[in-house]
Design an enzyme around this catalytic site. Structure first.
Site, PDB file in Angstrom:
ATOM      1  N   LYS A  55      17.454  45.779  34.331  1.00 49.22           N
ATOM      2  CA  LYS A  55      18.248  45.239  35.563  1.00 49.22           C
ATOM      3  C   LYS A  55      16.884  44.743  36.452  1.00 49.22           C
ATOM      4  CE  LYS A  55      22.298  47.708  34.252  1.00 49.22           C
ATOM      5  NZ  LYS A  55      23.198  48.812  34.462  1.00 49.22           N
ATOM      6  N   GLN A  99      24.018  53.954  38.484  1.00 51.27           N
ATOM      7  CA  GLN A  99      24.003  53.773  37.048  1.00 51.27           C
ATOM      8  C   GLN A  99      25.035  55.113  36.567  1.00 51.27           C
ATOM      9  OE1 GLN A  99      22.576  51.604  34.880  1.00 51.27           O
ATOM     10  NE2 GLN A  99      23.578  52.703  33.181  1.00 51.27           N
ATOM     11  N   ASP A 122      28.894  46.346  40.459  1.00 49.05           N
ATOM     12  CA  ASP A 122      29.498  46.657  39.186  1.00 49.05           C
ATOM     13  C   ASP A 122      31.010  46.616  39.090  1.00 49.05           C
ATOM     14  OD1 ASP A 122      27.896  47.632  37.220  1.00 49.05           O
ATOM     15  OD2 ASP A 122      27.811  49.547  37.624  1.00 49.05           O
TER      16      ASP A 122
END
Ligand code: NDP
Length: 288
Positions: A55, A99, A122
Protein backbone atom coordinates in the site's frame (compact mmCIF):
# COMPACT_ATOMS: atom_id res chain seq x y z
CA UNK A 1 -24.72 -30.18 -22.94
CA UNK A 2 -24.44 -26.55 -24.02
CA UNK A 3 -22.02 -25.55 -26.75
CA UNK A 4 -18.53 -24.46 -25.60
CA UNK A 5 -17.88 -20.77 -26.08
CA UNK A 6 -14.72 -18.71 -25.89
CA UNK A 7 -14.39 -17.33 -22.34
CA UNK A 8 -12.79 -13.90 -21.97
CA UNK A 9 -10.37 -13.66 -19.03
CA UNK A 10 -10.89 -10.40 -17.14
CA UNK A 11 -7.37 -9.73 -15.87
CA UNK A 12 -7.10 -7.25 -13.02
CA UNK A 13 -3.82 -5.65 -14.09
CA UNK A 14 -5.10 -3.45 -16.97
CA UNK A 15 -8.00 -2.19 -14.81
CA UNK A 16 -5.65 -1.50 -11.90
CA UNK A 17 -3.17 0.32 -14.13
CA UNK A 18 -5.91 2.49 -15.60
CA UNK A 19 -7.02 3.57 -12.12
CA UNK A 20 -3.47 4.29 -10.94
CA UNK A 21 -2.53 6.15 -14.15
CA UNK A 22 -5.59 8.36 -13.95
CA UNK A 23 -4.98 9.13 -10.24
CA UNK A 24 -1.33 9.98 -10.95
CA UNK A 25 -2.34 12.34 -13.78
CA UNK A 26 -5.09 13.91 -11.70
CA UNK A 27 -2.71 14.63 -8.79
CA UNK A 28 -0.04 16.14 -11.07
CA UNK A 29 -2.61 18.26 -12.91
CA UNK A 30 -3.83 19.59 -9.54
CA UNK A 31 -0.30 20.80 -8.76
CA UNK A 32 0.66 17.80 -6.60
CA UNK A 33 -1.18 18.77 -3.39
CA UNK A 34 -0.17 16.91 -0.27
CA UNK A 35 -2.41 13.89 0.27
CA UNK A 36 -1.56 11.55 3.12
CA UNK A 37 -2.61 8.00 3.92
CA UNK A 38 -1.85 6.66 7.41
CA UNK A 39 -1.66 2.94 8.06
CA UNK A 40 -1.68 1.27 11.46
CA UNK A 41 -0.28 -2.24 11.75
CA UNK A 42 -0.35 -4.14 15.03
CA UNK A 43 1.99 -7.12 15.40
CA UNK A 44 4.23 -8.79 12.84
CA UNK A 45 2.00 -11.09 10.85
CA UNK A 46 3.89 -11.73 7.58
CA UNK A 47 1.04 -11.35 5.04
CA UNK A 48 -0.28 -8.21 6.83
CA UNK A 49 3.20 -6.66 6.71
CA UNK A 50 3.43 -7.39 2.99
CA UNK A 51 -0.05 -5.93 2.31
CA UNK A 52 0.82 -2.74 4.20
CA UNK A 53 4.18 -2.44 2.42
CA UNK A 54 2.50 -2.72 -0.97
CA UNK A 55 0.00 0.00 0.00
CA UNK A 56 2.84 2.42 0.84
CA UNK A 57 4.75 1.53 -2.33
CA UNK A 58 1.69 2.10 -4.54
CA UNK A 59 0.89 5.36 -2.74
CA UNK A 60 4.39 6.66 -3.52
CA UNK A 61 4.00 5.62 -7.17
CA UNK A 62 0.85 7.72 -7.65
CA UNK A 63 2.02 10.75 -5.66
CA UNK A 64 0.24 10.08 -2.37
CA UNK A 65 2.26 10.55 0.81
CA UNK A 66 1.97 8.02 3.58
CA UNK A 67 2.82 7.49 7.21
CA UNK A 68 3.17 4.06 8.73
CA UNK A 69 2.47 3.39 12.39
CA UNK A 70 3.81 -0.02 13.45
CA UNK A 71 2.78 -1.17 16.90
CA UNK A 72 3.99 -4.23 18.81
CA UNK A 73 1.73 -7.30 19.08
CA UNK A 74 1.31 -6.60 22.81
CA UNK A 75 -0.25 -3.15 22.22
CA UNK A 76 -3.22 -2.58 24.53
CA UNK A 77 -6.65 -1.51 23.37
CA UNK A 78 -6.17 1.87 24.99
CA UNK A 79 -2.82 2.43 23.26
CA UNK A 80 -4.29 1.50 19.88
CA UNK A 81 -7.35 3.66 20.45
CA UNK A 82 -5.12 6.62 21.31
CA UNK A 83 -3.08 6.22 18.13
CA UNK A 84 -6.21 6.05 15.94
CA UNK A 85 -7.87 8.95 17.78
CA UNK A 86 -4.76 11.08 17.18
CA UNK A 87 -4.79 10.29 13.45
CA UNK A 88 -8.53 11.04 13.37
CA UNK A 89 -7.96 14.63 14.51
CA UNK A 90 -4.70 15.19 12.59
CA UNK A 91 -5.67 17.51 9.74
CA UNK A 92 -2.58 16.51 7.74
CA UNK A 93 -3.84 12.90 7.51
CA UNK A 94 -6.59 12.31 4.93
CA UNK A 95 -7.04 8.54 5.04
CA UNK A 96 -6.70 6.04 7.89
CA UNK A 97 -6.33 2.32 7.37
CA UNK A 98 -6.04 -0.04 10.32
CA UNK A 99 -4.77 -3.33 8.93
CA UNK A 100 -7.14 -6.19 9.76
CA UNK A 101 -7.28 -8.68 11.31
CA UNK A 102 -6.09 -7.29 14.62
CA UNK A 103 -4.53 -9.62 17.21
CA UNK A 104 -7.26 -11.48 19.14
CA UNK A 105 -7.03 -9.39 22.30
CA UNK A 106 -8.00 -6.22 20.42
CA UNK A 107 -11.56 -5.20 19.52
CA UNK A 108 -11.79 -3.93 15.94
CA UNK A 109 -15.24 -2.37 16.54
CA UNK A 110 -13.84 0.05 19.12
CA UNK A 111 -11.15 1.10 16.69
CA UNK A 112 -13.51 1.53 13.73
CA UNK A 113 -15.78 3.75 15.81
CA UNK A 114 -12.87 6.21 16.15
CA UNK A 115 -12.29 6.63 12.41
CA UNK A 116 -14.21 9.57 10.90
CA UNK A 117 -16.18 8.45 7.84
CA UNK A 118 -14.40 10.93 5.55
CA UNK A 119 -11.05 9.31 6.49
CA UNK A 120 -12.35 5.72 6.40
CA UNK A 121 -10.61 4.69 3.17
CA UNK A 122 -11.36 1.01 3.86
CA UNK A 123 -15.10 1.77 3.92
CA UNK A 124 -15.61 -0.41 6.98
CA UNK A 125 -17.22 1.87 9.55
CA UNK A 126 -20.95 1.93 10.26
CA UNK A 127 -21.10 5.48 8.94
CA UNK A 128 -19.46 4.48 5.65
CA UNK A 129 -21.83 1.54 5.22
CA UNK A 130 -24.76 3.83 6.04
CA UNK A 131 -23.61 6.36 3.43
CA UNK A 132 -23.37 3.53 0.88
CA UNK A 133 -26.94 2.46 1.56
CA UNK A 134 -28.18 6.06 1.45
CA UNK A 135 -26.22 6.90 -1.72
CA UNK A 136 -24.27 9.69 0.00
CA UNK A 137 -20.65 10.64 -0.83
CA UNK A 138 -18.28 8.40 1.09
CA UNK A 139 -16.00 5.41 0.78
CA UNK A 140 -16.97 1.98 -0.53
CA UNK A 141 -14.83 -0.94 0.64
CA UNK A 142 -11.86 -1.57 -1.63
CA UNK A 143 -12.86 -5.13 -2.59
CA UNK A 144 -16.48 -4.36 -3.58
CA UNK A 145 -15.27 -1.24 -5.39
CA UNK A 146 -12.62 -3.32 -7.17
CA UNK A 147 -15.31 -5.66 -8.49
CA UNK A 148 -17.27 -2.70 -9.85
CA UNK A 149 -14.15 -1.21 -11.45
CA UNK A 150 -13.39 -4.53 -13.22
CA UNK A 151 -16.95 -4.65 -14.59
CA UNK A 152 -16.61 -1.05 -15.77
CA UNK A 153 -13.17 -1.56 -17.26
CA UNK A 154 -14.37 -4.45 -19.39
CA UNK A 155 -17.59 -2.59 -20.27
CA UNK A 156 -19.84 -5.24 -18.80
CA UNK A 157 -23.38 -3.89 -18.77
CA UNK A 158 -24.99 -3.95 -15.35
CA UNK A 159 -28.34 -2.18 -15.75
CA UNK A 160 -31.20 -4.61 -15.41
CA UNK A 161 -28.84 -7.57 -15.14
CA UNK A 162 -29.41 -10.18 -12.47
CA UNK A 163 -26.37 -10.27 -10.20
CA UNK A 164 -26.05 -13.08 -7.69
CA UNK A 165 -23.56 -12.39 -4.90
CA UNK A 166 -22.56 -15.46 -2.87
CA UNK A 167 -21.29 -14.42 0.57
CA UNK A 168 -22.71 -11.74 2.88
CA UNK A 169 -19.80 -10.49 4.95
CA UNK A 170 -19.69 -6.80 5.83
CA UNK A 171 -16.24 -6.72 4.18
CA UNK A 172 -17.25 -8.02 0.75
CA UNK A 173 -20.63 -9.57 -0.07
CA UNK A 174 -23.04 -7.29 1.74
CA UNK A 175 -21.63 -3.93 0.57
CA UNK A 176 -21.13 -5.36 -2.92
CA UNK A 177 -24.81 -6.31 -3.12
CA UNK A 178 -25.80 -2.76 -2.11
CA UNK A 179 -23.31 -1.22 -4.54
CA UNK A 180 -24.57 -3.26 -7.49
CA UNK A 181 -28.16 -2.31 -6.73
CA UNK A 182 -27.32 1.41 -6.52
CA UNK A 183 -28.99 3.83 -8.92
CA UNK A 184 -26.77 4.15 -11.96
CA UNK A 185 -25.41 0.61 -11.63
CA UNK A 186 -28.91 -0.85 -11.50
CA UNK A 187 -28.41 -4.60 -11.13
CA UNK A 188 -31.22 -6.71 -9.74
CA UNK A 189 -29.39 -8.39 -6.88
CA UNK A 190 -29.76 -11.68 -5.05
CA UNK A 191 -27.57 -12.11 -1.97
CA UNK A 192 -26.84 -15.76 -1.16
CA UNK A 193 -25.10 -17.28 1.87
CA UNK A 194 -24.51 -20.53 3.70
CA UNK A 195 -28.21 -21.00 4.55
CA UNK A 196 -29.41 -20.41 0.98
CA UNK A 197 -31.41 -23.31 -0.41
CA UNK A 198 -30.96 -24.35 -4.02
CA UNK A 199 -27.77 -22.33 -4.42
CA UNK A 200 -26.81 -23.89 -7.74
CA UNK A 201 -30.17 -23.03 -9.31
CA UNK A 202 -30.03 -19.47 -7.98
CA UNK A 203 -26.50 -19.04 -9.30
CA UNK A 204 -27.61 -20.39 -12.68
CA UNK A 205 -30.13 -17.55 -12.91
CA UNK A 206 -27.33 -14.97 -12.71
CA UNK A 207 -26.18 -12.84 -15.62
CA UNK A 208 -23.35 -11.74 -13.34
CA UNK A 209 -22.26 -14.28 -10.73
CA UNK A 210 -19.92 -13.15 -7.98
CA UNK A 211 -18.56 -15.56 -5.42
CA UNK A 212 -16.98 -14.40 -2.15
CA UNK A 213 -17.10 -17.38 0.20
CA UNK A 214 -13.49 -18.56 0.35
CA UNK A 215 -14.55 -22.13 -0.45
CA UNK A 216 -12.12 -23.34 -3.07
CA UNK A 217 -13.61 -24.39 -6.40
CA UNK A 218 -17.15 -24.52 -4.98
CA UNK A 219 -18.61 -22.76 -8.03
CA UNK A 220 -18.74 -25.35 -10.77
CA UNK A 221 -20.31 -25.65 -14.23
CA UNK A 222 -23.68 -26.44 -12.66
CA UNK A 223 -23.74 -23.00 -11.01
CA UNK A 224 -23.05 -21.08 -14.21
CA UNK A 225 -25.58 -19.99 -16.79
CA UNK A 226 -24.08 -20.26 -20.28
CA UNK A 227 -22.81 -16.78 -21.23
CA UNK A 228 -22.78 -15.47 -17.64
CA UNK A 229 -20.03 -13.18 -16.40
CA UNK A 230 -18.31 -14.79 -13.42
CA UNK A 231 -16.32 -12.77 -10.87
CA UNK A 232 -14.18 -14.70 -8.42
CA UNK A 233 -13.40 -12.90 -5.16
CA UNK A 234 -12.55 -15.91 -2.97
CA UNK A 235 -8.95 -16.60 -2.10
CA UNK A 236 -7.86 -19.99 -0.79
CA UNK A 237 -4.27 -20.89 -0.16
CA UNK A 238 -3.73 -24.56 -1.10
CA UNK A 239 -0.66 -26.71 -1.58
CA UNK A 240 -1.04 -25.95 -5.31
CA UNK A 241 -0.94 -22.21 -4.63
CA UNK A 242 -3.75 -19.66 -4.52
CA UNK A 243 -7.09 -20.76 -5.96
CA UNK A 244 -10.46 -19.05 -6.13
CA UNK A 245 -14.04 -20.04 -5.37
CA UNK A 246 -14.62 -20.79 -9.04
CA UNK A 247 -13.51 -24.05 -10.60
CA UNK A 248 -11.89 -22.79 -13.82
CA UNK A 249 -12.56 -26.09 -15.57
CA UNK A 250 -16.27 -25.64 -14.99
CA UNK A 251 -16.29 -21.98 -16.00
CA UNK A 252 -14.02 -21.95 -19.06
CA UNK A 253 -16.00 -22.63 -22.21
CA UNK A 254 -19.28 -21.89 -20.43
CA UNK A 255 -19.00 -18.39 -18.94
CA UNK A 256 -18.77 -15.41 -21.29
CA UNK A 257 -16.11 -13.89 -19.06
CA UNK A 258 -14.24 -14.89 -15.91
CA UNK A 259 -11.80 -13.16 -13.57
CA UNK A 260 -8.72 -15.34 -13.05
CA UNK A 261 -7.56 -16.16 -9.53
CA UNK A 262 -4.88 -15.09 -8.88
CA UNK A 263 -4.59 -12.11 -11.21
CA UNK A 264 -8.18 -10.86 -11.07
CA UNK A 265 -10.04 -9.12 -8.26
CA UNK A 266 -7.21 -9.29 -5.70
CA UNK A 267 -5.07 -6.96 -7.80
CA UNK A 268 -7.74 -4.25 -7.66
CA UNK A 269 -7.81 -3.76 -3.91
CA UNK A 270 -4.77 -1.52 -3.51
CA UNK A 271 -5.72 0.60 -6.54
CA UNK A 272 -9.17 1.17 -5.05
CA UNK A 273 -7.54 2.14 -1.74
CA UNK A 274 -5.64 4.85 -3.63
CA UNK A 275 -8.87 5.98 -5.30
CA UNK A 276 -10.53 6.20 -1.89
CA UNK A 277 -7.57 8.13 -0.46
CA UNK A 278 -7.79 10.76 -3.19
CA UNK A 279 -11.56 10.99 -2.64
CA UNK A 280 -10.90 11.31 1.11
CA UNK A 281 -8.66 14.30 0.42
CA UNK A 282 -11.42 15.86 -1.71
CA UNK A 283 -13.99 15.29 1.06
CA UNK A 284 -11.60 17.14 3.39
CA UNK A 285 -11.22 20.15 1.12
CA UNK A 286 -8.11 19.31 -0.92
CA UNK A 287 -8.48 20.47 -4.54
CA UNK A 288 -7.53 17.49 -6.66
P1 NDP B 1 -16.26 -14.42 5.45
O1 NDP B 1 -15.80 -15.73 5.96
O2 NDP B 1 -16.44 -13.28 6.39
O3 NDP B 1 -17.65 -14.63 4.68
C1 NDP B 1 -17.88 -15.74 3.88
C2 NDP B 1 -19.29 -15.71 3.39
O4 NDP B 1 -19.49 -16.87 2.59
C3 NDP B 1 -20.33 -15.75 4.51
O5 NDP B 1 -21.35 -14.83 4.25
C4 NDP B 1 -20.87 -17.17 4.45
O6 NDP B 1 -22.23 -17.31 4.77
C5 NDP B 1 -20.69 -17.50 2.98
N1 NDP B 1 -20.60 -18.94 2.79
C6 NDP B 1 -19.82 -19.81 3.47
N2 NDP B 1 -20.04 -21.06 3.04
C7 NDP B 1 -20.98 -20.98 2.07
C8 NDP B 1 -21.62 -21.92 1.25
N3 NDP B 1 -21.34 -23.23 1.34
N4 NDP B 1 -22.54 -21.50 0.39
C9 NDP B 1 -22.84 -20.19 0.29
N5 NDP B 1 -22.26 -19.23 1.04
C10 NDP B 1 -21.34 -19.63 1.92
O7 NDP B 1 -15.23 -14.05 4.29
P2 NDP B 1 -14.93 -12.63 3.59
O8 NDP B 1 -16.19 -12.07 3.03
O9 NDP B 1 -14.07 -11.80 4.43
O10 NDP B 1 -14.03 -13.15 2.38
C11 NDP B 1 -14.57 -14.04 1.42
C12 NDP B 1 -13.47 -14.51 0.52
O11 NDP B 1 -12.97 -13.40 -0.21
C13 NDP B 1 -12.25 -15.08 1.27
O12 NDP B 1 -11.73 -16.13 0.51
C14 NDP B 1 -11.28 -13.94 1.31
O13 NDP B 1 -9.94 -14.40 1.37
C15 NDP B 1 -11.57 -13.31 -0.03
N6 NDP B 1 -11.20 -11.90 -0.13
C16 NDP B 1 -10.70 -11.51 -1.33
C17 NDP B 1 -10.35 -10.23 -1.53
C18 NDP B 1 -9.89 -9.83 -2.89
O14 NDP B 1 -9.31 -8.76 -3.01
N7 NDP B 1 -10.16 -10.62 -3.93
C19 NDP B 1 -10.40 -9.23 -0.45
C20 NDP B 1 -11.07 -9.70 0.74
C21 NDP B 1 -11.42 -11.01 0.88
P3 NDP B 1 -22.82 -17.03 6.27
O15 NDP B 1 -22.89 -15.54 6.38
O16 NDP B 1 -24.15 -17.68 6.23
O17 NDP B 1 -21.85 -17.65 7.23
Amino acid sequence: MSERISTQLLAGAPARDQILDSLRTRIVQAGSPTITLATVLVGDDGPSKRYVASKHKTAAEVGIGSVQVDLPAATTQQELNEVVARLATDSTVHGILVQMPLPNHLDAEQVLRLIPADKDVDGLTSESLGRLVRGLPGHVGCTPLGVLRILEHYKIATAGQHAVVVGRSTLVGYPLSVLLARKGIDCTVTLAHSRTEGLDEICRSADILISATGIAHSITAQHIQPNAVVIDVGISRTENGIVGDVDPEGAMGRARALTPMPGGTGIMTVACLMENTVNAAVLQGVRV
